[in-house]
Scaffold this active site. Structure first.
Site, PDB file in Angstrom:
ATOM      1  N   TYR A 174       0.810  -1.224   0.000  1.00  0.00           N
ATOM      2  CA  TYR A 174       0.000   0.000   0.000  1.00  0.00           C
ATOM      3  C   TYR A 174       0.842   1.273   0.000  1.00  0.00           C
ATOM      4  O   TYR A 174       0.296   2.367  -0.089  1.00  0.00           O
ATOM      5  CB  TYR A 174      -0.907   0.036   1.243  1.00  0.00           C
ATOM      6  CG  TYR A 174      -1.836  -1.132   1.351  1.00  0.00           C
ATOM      7  CD1 TYR A 174      -2.956  -1.230   0.538  1.00  0.00           C
ATOM      8  CD2 TYR A 174      -1.591  -2.149   2.260  1.00  0.00           C
ATOM      9  CE1 TYR A 174      -3.820  -2.317   0.636  1.00  0.00           C
ATOM     10  CE2 TYR A 174      -2.444  -3.233   2.371  1.00  0.00           C
ATOM     11  CZ  TYR A 174      -3.554  -3.311   1.550  1.00  0.00           C
ATOM     12  OH  TYR A 174      -4.401  -4.383   1.647  1.00  0.00           O
ATOM     13  N   HIS A 208      -4.542   5.910  -1.606  1.00  0.00           N
ATOM     14  CA  HIS A 208      -5.221   5.747  -0.316  1.00  0.00           C
ATOM     15  C   HIS A 208      -4.270   6.022   0.854  1.00  0.00           C
ATOM     16  O   HIS A 208      -4.701   6.176   1.981  1.00  0.00           O
ATOM     17  CB  HIS A 208      -5.778   4.324  -0.230  1.00  0.00           C
ATOM     18  CG  HIS A 208      -6.950   4.167   0.681  1.00  0.00           C
ATOM     19  ND1 HIS A 208      -7.977   5.088   0.785  1.00  0.00           N
ATOM     20  CD2 HIS A 208      -7.282   3.169   1.533  1.00  0.00           C
ATOM     21  CE1 HIS A 208      -8.867   4.671   1.647  1.00  0.00           C
ATOM     22  NE2 HIS A 208      -8.468   3.511   2.124  1.00  0.00           N
ATOM     23  N   ASN A 241      -9.476   1.974   8.131  1.00  0.00           N
ATOM     24  CA  ASN A 241     -10.817   1.968   8.708  1.00  0.00           C
ATOM     25  C   ASN A 241     -10.860   1.716  10.212  1.00  0.00           C
ATOM     26  O   ASN A 241     -11.926   1.755  10.818  1.00  0.00           O
ATOM     27  CB  ASN A 241     -11.694   0.940   7.989  1.00  0.00           C
ATOM     28  CG  ASN A 241     -11.918   1.308   6.542  1.00  0.00           C
ATOM     29  OD1 ASN A 241     -11.550   2.387   6.082  1.00  0.00           O
ATOM     30  ND2 ASN A 241     -12.518   0.407   5.800  1.00  0.00           N
ATOM     31  N   PHE A 245      -4.662  -0.157   9.908  1.00  0.00           N
ATOM     32  CA  PHE A 245      -5.382  -0.014   8.651  1.00  0.00           C
ATOM     33  C   PHE A 245      -6.348   1.161   8.769  1.00  0.00           C
ATOM     34  O   PHE A 245      -6.829   1.507   9.840  1.00  0.00           O
ATOM     35  CB  PHE A 245      -6.090  -1.298   8.206  1.00  0.00           C
ATOM     36  CG  PHE A 245      -5.119  -2.334   7.690  1.00  0.00           C
ATOM     37  CD1 PHE A 245      -4.731  -2.339   6.356  1.00  0.00           C
ATOM     38  CD2 PHE A 245      -4.571  -3.266   8.546  1.00  0.00           C
ATOM     39  CE1 PHE A 245      -3.826  -3.266   5.886  1.00  0.00           C
ATOM     40  CE2 PHE A 245      -3.664  -4.205   8.083  1.00  0.00           C
ATOM     41  CZ  PHE A 245      -3.285  -4.202   6.750  1.00  0.00           C
TER      42      PHE A 245
END
Length: 160
Positions: free
Chosen positions: A14, A19, A66, A64
């Site tokens: 990532y 994001h 969320n 992460f």
């Protein structure tokens, strides 16, 4: 002390995705101001230093995107940092690419990471009602088809 938290996802897959604009912003701030963001604290990587003469803690929650609130709430409590000293940097799909918006107050506007931060700070926090003091800096990542086709949201970086 100000807490500047960049939201993102941990892991090399990532690292360079849109994001992770929050993490990338923290990396740039750390580089510019000589702050090492390497110490583990409350499920985050943190570093303490000064920016323009003010004490600051930079943080990258490692839970992460969320679940960011499960890291930031304990971090703020442990270091006695109030919401008036919190700045959250995150990606915003509805802002045009390279756009920046600074929000002195408001809602999560559907952003799951910000929903987690608000939820982690508890229902008595004034930000949960849309008039509190959390400063947010959403960074535009746009909704263009080229970005969606590239698969960047699914973990591919911009260079793929």
């Amino acid at each position: 002390m100000f807490l500047v938290a960049g939201l993102g996802n941990p892991g090399v897959e990532y690292a360079l995705t849109p994001h992770n604009l929050g993490f990338l912003t923290i990396d740039r701030l750390a580089e510019r101001h000589g702050i090492r963001v390497t110490r583990r604290d409350s499920k985050a990587l943190v570093g303490v230093g000064e920016i323009e003469g003010r004490p600051v803690m930079l943080a990258k929650p490692q839970t992460f995107m969320n679940l960011s609130g499960t890291s930031l709430a304990p971090l703020m409590q442990k270091h006695e940092i109030g919401t008036d000293s919190l700045i959250v940097v995150y990606d915003e799909l509805d802002l045009a690419w390279t756009s920046v918006r600074i929000k002195p107050k408001g809602s999560a506007a559907g952003h799951k990471g910000m929903q987690s931060v608000i939820g982690g700070l508890g229902p008595t926090n004034s930000f949960a009602y849309g008039w509190g003091f959390i400063r947010t800096i959403p960074l535009g990542m746009g909704r263009n088809l080229c970005w969606r086709r590239s698969g960047a949201r699914r973990g591919r970086n911009w260079t793929n």
